[in-house]
Design a protein around this motif. Structure first.
Motif, PDB file in Angstrom:
ATOM      1  N   PHE A   9       0.822  -1.213   0.000  1.00 19.56           N
ATOM      2  CA  PHE A   9       0.000   0.000   0.000  1.00 19.56           C
ATOM      3  C   PHE A   9       0.860   1.268   0.000  1.00 19.56           C
ATOM      4  O   PHE A   9       2.008   1.257   0.431  1.00 19.56           O
ATOM      5  CB  PHE A   9      -0.936   0.011   1.210  1.00 19.56           C
ATOM      6  CG  PHE A   9      -1.929  -1.123   1.178  1.00 19.56           C
ATOM      7  CD1 PHE A   9      -3.076  -1.037   0.406  1.00 19.56           C
ATOM      8  CD2 PHE A   9      -1.675  -2.300   1.872  1.00 19.56           C
ATOM      9  CE1 PHE A   9      -3.982  -2.091   0.349  1.00 19.56           C
ATOM     10  CE2 PHE A   9      -2.581  -3.348   1.818  1.00 19.56           C
ATOM     11  CZ  PHE A   9      -3.729  -3.251   1.051  1.00 19.56           C
ATOM     12  N   ALA A  10       0.226   2.330  -0.473  1.00 16.59           N
ATOM     13  CA  ALA A  10       0.838   3.671  -0.501  1.00 16.59           C
ATOM     14  C   ALA A  10       2.227   3.621  -1.144  1.00 16.59           C
ATOM     15  O   ALA A  10       2.371   3.008  -2.199  1.00 16.59           O
ATOM     16  CB  ALA A  10       0.848   4.268   0.904  1.00 16.59           C
ATOM     17  N   THR A  11       3.232   4.207  -0.511  1.00 24.80           N
ATOM     18  CA  THR A  11       4.550   4.286  -1.170  1.00 24.80           C
ATOM     19  C   THR A  11       5.254   2.934  -1.254  1.00 24.80           C
ATOM     20  O   THR A  11       6.271   2.811  -1.937  1.00 24.80           O
ATOM     21  CB  THR A  11       5.470   5.282  -0.425  1.00 24.80           C
ATOM     22  OG1 THR A  11       5.403   4.996   0.975  1.00 24.80           O
ATOM     23  CG2 THR A  11       5.063   6.714  -0.667  1.00 24.80           C
ATOM     24  N   ILE A  46       2.947   0.108   9.521  1.00 27.10           N
ATOM     25  CA  ILE A  46       1.812  -0.724   9.942  1.00 27.10           C
ATOM     26  C   ILE A  46       1.962  -2.078   9.260  1.00 27.10           C
ATOM     27  O   ILE A  46       1.915  -2.190   8.036  1.00 27.10           O
ATOM     28  CB  ILE A  46       0.470  -0.064   9.559  1.00 27.10           C
ATOM     29  CG1 ILE A  46       0.343   1.311  10.234  1.00 27.10           C
ATOM     30  CG2 ILE A  46      -0.701  -0.967   9.947  1.00 27.10           C
ATOM     31  CD1 ILE A  46      -0.879   2.102   9.831  1.00 27.10           C
ATOM     32  N   LEU A  48       0.434  -5.791   9.152  1.00 23.55           N
ATOM     33  CA  LEU A  48      -0.710  -6.614   9.533  1.00 23.55           C
ATOM     34  C   LEU A  48      -0.565  -8.015   8.946  1.00 23.55           C
ATOM     35  O   LEU A  48      -0.116  -8.175   7.810  1.00 23.55           O
ATOM     36  CB  LEU A  48      -2.018  -6.010   9.001  1.00 23.55           C
ATOM     37  CG  LEU A  48      -2.329  -4.549   9.299  1.00 23.55           C
ATOM     38  CD1 LEU A  48      -3.630  -4.131   8.579  1.00 23.55           C
ATOM     39  CD2 LEU A  48      -2.460  -4.300  10.788  1.00 23.55           C
ATOM     40  N   SER A  67      -0.225  -7.462   5.108  1.00 23.80           N
ATOM     41  CA  SER A  67      -0.473  -6.130   4.532  1.00 23.80           C
ATOM     42  C   SER A  67       0.580  -5.167   5.050  1.00 23.80           C
ATOM     43  O   SER A  67       0.829  -5.114   6.263  1.00 23.80           O
ATOM     44  CB  SER A  67      -1.862  -5.622   4.932  1.00 23.80           C
ATOM     45  OG  SER A  67      -2.837  -6.602   4.661  1.00 23.80           O
ATOM     46  N   PHE A  69       2.066  -1.224   5.197  1.00 19.25           N
ATOM     47  CA  PHE A  69       1.819   0.213   5.026  1.00 19.25           C
ATOM     48  C   PHE A  69       3.011   1.024   5.527  1.00 19.25           C
ATOM     49  O   PHE A  69       3.556   0.713   6.584  1.00 19.25           O
ATOM     50  CB  PHE A  69       0.599   0.650   5.839  1.00 19.25           C
ATOM     51  CG  PHE A  69      -0.702   0.064   5.387  1.00 19.25           C
ATOM     52  CD1 PHE A  69      -1.489   0.723   4.453  1.00 19.25           C
ATOM     53  CD2 PHE A  69      -1.154  -1.150   5.906  1.00 19.25           C
ATOM     54  CE1 PHE A  69      -2.694   0.192   4.050  1.00 19.25           C
ATOM     55  CE2 PHE A  69      -2.361  -1.689   5.501  1.00 19.25           C
ATOM     56  CZ  PHE A  69      -3.141  -1.018   4.573  1.00 19.25           C
ATOM     57  N   PRO A  71       4.428   4.898   6.987  1.00 13.83           N
ATOM     58  CA  PRO A  71       3.756   5.814   7.925  1.00 13.83           C
ATOM     59  C   PRO A  71       2.720   6.665   7.182  1.00 13.83           C
ATOM     60  O   PRO A  71       3.061   7.386   6.254  1.00 13.83           O
ATOM     61  CB  PRO A  71       4.890   6.716   8.432  1.00 13.83           C
ATOM     62  CG  PRO A  71       6.147   6.058   8.036  1.00 13.83           C
ATOM     63  CD  PRO A  71       5.849   5.221   6.831  1.00 13.83           C
ATOM     64  N   VAL A  72       1.486   6.514   7.565  1.00 14.28           N
ATOM     65  CA  VAL A  72       0.406   7.288   6.946  1.00 14.28           C
ATOM     66  C   VAL A  72      -0.613   7.634   8.019  1.00 14.28           C
ATOM     67  O   VAL A  72      -0.633   7.023   9.083  1.00 14.28           O
ATOM     68  CB  VAL A  72      -0.304   6.507   5.809  1.00 14.28           C
ATOM     69  CG1 VAL A  72       0.550   6.462   4.560  1.00 14.28           C
ATOM     70  CG2 VAL A  72      -0.665   5.110   6.264  1.00 14.28           C
TER      71      VAL A  72
END
Lengths: 75, 596
Positions: A9-11, A46, A48, A67, A69, A71-72
């Motif tokens: 996810f994200a970057t 994050i 998971l 999953s 992630f 830092p968001v």
């Protein structure tokens, strides 16, 4: 060997790769797997497994969904 | 004392007069400004039992000591009044550039009283204040009102306005500024509409005086570095905006879907921050002096403008089972044009869909429009009908509680104190449930954003399913937030800054001598005076609860399967933490300690 799914996810989503299924050795830890797939642990804020916060020492099991992630946040 | 102009502009709309009053600076120090000072003025001047849409209710537009000052995000203002939606105190926060401009014009607070006979707007150019006819603005959208006033008034003026939603007294109407920034929640736009006040246009030529330029430079260097180095404020929010939360909450199985019937949305990635950034984002936008820039400017088809936040992607997205980003972007746009709160509007449509799904709303009430989970075809049209008060839209415009109650099914309203809850299912995140239940304005996440420790791991990681220690965390977050909302800075800075940083900010700008604990104590005072207002208004602690669905029906599938919110394990402990009785009422001793 076991099958697990990794979701990015994200970057951490490089070249639009949203997820992949990997065949890995049994009892491998999250930390080792991250090293194998070239994701720096310090970039993951994050982490998971099956939707639950998990430590890098966790030993992955067949069918696990991991999953990742950076830092968001929001609100 | 620095930080304040020392001036209150009091406008009597009934007789069309205005006067200047001196701000009591000792009082200001006790409540800081913004949310705190506005609530204190409501308590002093308005009977809490007042009908929120009557001329006797007042509307306070309140800046904080940081507003317009050279600190990070120092541009925010607060609207404080009594809410027609929840009957509680209402205090809605907004960014953009309008708040700073009010400060530049020499004012700290505008206090509106009474009701104008005809539609008017207020024009402020420094100390030149006029109430002017809004006859040609009434009925127009927020962007049209803004453009007309910008053309008519001095270059660089800033406009705050209501849309048709507020004019038609929608209980979920927002007050908008700079076109697409919103003091969104609690129906504050309806209070403005009830006074026949369409807009406030402001132009200021001054800058607040500051005591010590060198100390300010030093403060900014330190605080900007913290904001930049923090992963959330330095990279996450600038890159993806708030929308990045869609996938996180979905992966946790706590993204409310189909009006909280389930908590995971198969098509979440279609409405995520990642998709918004990849396919729709043109540029990011920032409020006054904001180094974060979480705002999204997007393009959808031929249209471009302000894009949806996380909450909006959720409310019109997964909460309605909709994965069509273009429809959501247009629903968001029409909320801005109508002046409607995007959380309450989307969540009310979700409740209407469930009413339809269960047979309460009949097909012949739909005027041929679609109203079903997963179908985004007509959501923007429903928003317009809510704003203009047409057909079923007129019922929806009163919020989900009044809508569902009207059909005899209030249990389908996902609200606390009649305010729609936002995008975190409290069955899978215990602390946020306690915060929703005890929030003084009803179902709100930004009264005590425990998502930060429970999900994002900031400032430390808590177990989201655990109830222990959550009352302590909720109280601290609620108190700190009350202080931040009163200072006039953005809550998002709190990802990087703590109570000591805010004390330093206040001290450097206003010349005070506060510690971090003092700031938390002021927050506690503000929280208690809000609670007092609610109790006097007749909103009892029996309403410190969650919808039955979240307390009784376990999440049916996904990573949070089997969980309900264990509010009963936390509420008593929370009251104790607050120094309140078991009945949820502040004790005499507590009020005395706080000087209330």
């Amino acid at each position: 060997m076991i099958k697990i799914e990794v979701r990015y996810f994200a970057t951490l989503r490089i070249d639009d790769k949203k997820k992949e299924t990997l065949e890995i050795q049994e009892d491998i830890s999250v930390e080792s797997l991250l090293e194998q797939i070239g994701v720096a642990l310090e970039d993951v804020a994050i982490l998971l497994v099956n939707g639950i916060r998990t430590s890098p020492e966790y030993k992955l099991k067949d069918g696990d969904v991991m999953s990742l992630f950076p830092p968001v946040g929001g609100g | 004392m620095y930080g304040y102009n020392g001036n209150i502009l009091r406008v009597n709309l009934t007789d069309g007069t205005w006067k200047t009053e001196e701000l009591d600076l000792e009082m200001a120090k006790k409540f800081i400004g913004g949310r705190g000072l506005g609530t204190k003025m409501m308590m002093d001047e308005v009977d809490p039992k007042v009908d929120p849409l009557s001329p006797e209710n007042k509307l306070f537009v309140v800046t904080g000591p940081m507003t317009g000052n050279p600190v990070a995000t120092g541009g925010r203002y607060m609207v404080v009044t009594k809410s027609p939606l929840s009957n509680t105190i209402a205090s809605s926060n907004s960014g953009g550039k309008w708040g700073a401009e009010l400060k530049f014009a020499g004012w700290d607070i505008i206090a509106f009283e009474g009701k104008s006979e005809e539609p008017v707007y207020l024009s402020i150019e420094d100390d030149k204040v006029e109430l002017l006819s809004a006859a040609d603005l009434w009925g127009t959208t927020v962007s049209n009102t803004t453009k007309k006033l910008e053309e008519k008034h001095e270059k660089g003026c800033k406009v705050l306005a209501i849309g048709p939603g507020g004019e038609n007294l929608s209980h979920i109407a927002a007050i908008m500024n700079d076109e697409d920034r919103a003091a969104g929640r609690s129906g504050v736009g309806a209070v403005m509409g009830s006074k026949n006040l369409k807009a406030i246009v402001v132009k200021g030529s001054g800058k607040p005086e500051v005591p010590d330029q060198d100390r300010i430079k030093e403060l900014n260097k330190k605080q900007l570095a913290k904001i930049k180095e923090n992963g959330v404020t330095g990279e996450g929010l600038p890159t993806y905006g708030t929308a990045v939360l869609v996938n996180i909450l979905n992966e946790l199985g706590s993204l409310p879907t189909n009006n909280f019937q389930v908590s995971q949305f198969e098509k979440a990635d279609d409405i995520s921050g990642e998709t918004l950034a990849d396919k729709y984002l043109i540029k990011r936008t920032a409020c006054y002096r904001c180094p974060i820039g979480c705002g999204r400017y997007v393009k959808s088809g031929d249209w471009e403008g302000g894009g949806p936040e996380y909450e909006t992607l959720w409310s019109f997205g997964s909460d309605c089972g909709i994965n069509d980003m273009d429809s959501i972007i247009m629903a968001n746009h029409w909320c801005n044009e109508m002046g409607l709160d995007t959380i309450s509007a989307g969540a009310t449509i979700a409740a209407a869909i469930e009413l339809h799904q269960r047979g309460y709303i009949k097909d012949d009430e739909l005027d041929g429009l679609e109203l079903e989970f997963g179908n985004g075809t007509d959501i923007a049209e429903w928003v317009k009908r809510m704003g203009y008060g047409q057909g079923l839209g007129a019922k929806m415009a009163q919020g989900s509680y009044r809508l569902t109650d009207g059909y005899g099914a209030p249990e389908l309203s996902m609200t606390v104190k009649k305010l729609e809850m936002p995008a975190y299912d409290p069955r899978g995140i215990m602390g946020i449930g306690l915060n929703y239940a005890t929030s003084n304005r009803g179902g709100c996440h930004v009264r005590g954003y425990t998502i930060s420790p429970e999900i994002l791991g900031l400032p430390e990681q808590l177990d989201r399913f655990e109830t222990k220690a959550k009352p302590t965390w909720v109280k601290i977050f609620q108190d700190l937030t009350a202080a931040i909302d009163s200072l006039g800075v953005c809550l998002f800075t709190s990802f990087a800054l703590g109570a000591d940083d805010y004390a330093e900010m206040y001290n450097v700008i206003a010349g005070t001598d506060f510690t971090g604990n003092d700031i938390l104590a002021i927050g506690d005072r503000i929280y208690n005076i809000e609670k007092q207002f609610n109790l006097l208004a007749g909103v009892t602690s029996a309403e410190d609860t969650l919808p039955k669905r979240l307390l009784v029906d376990p999440i049916p599938e996904g990573p949070s399967k089997g969980w309900v919110n264990k509010l009963d394990e936390m509420l008593g402990e929370y009251y104790k933490e607050r120094g309140w009785g078991e009945d949820g009422i502040p004790t005499e001793a507590k009020l005395k300690e706080l000087g209330l």
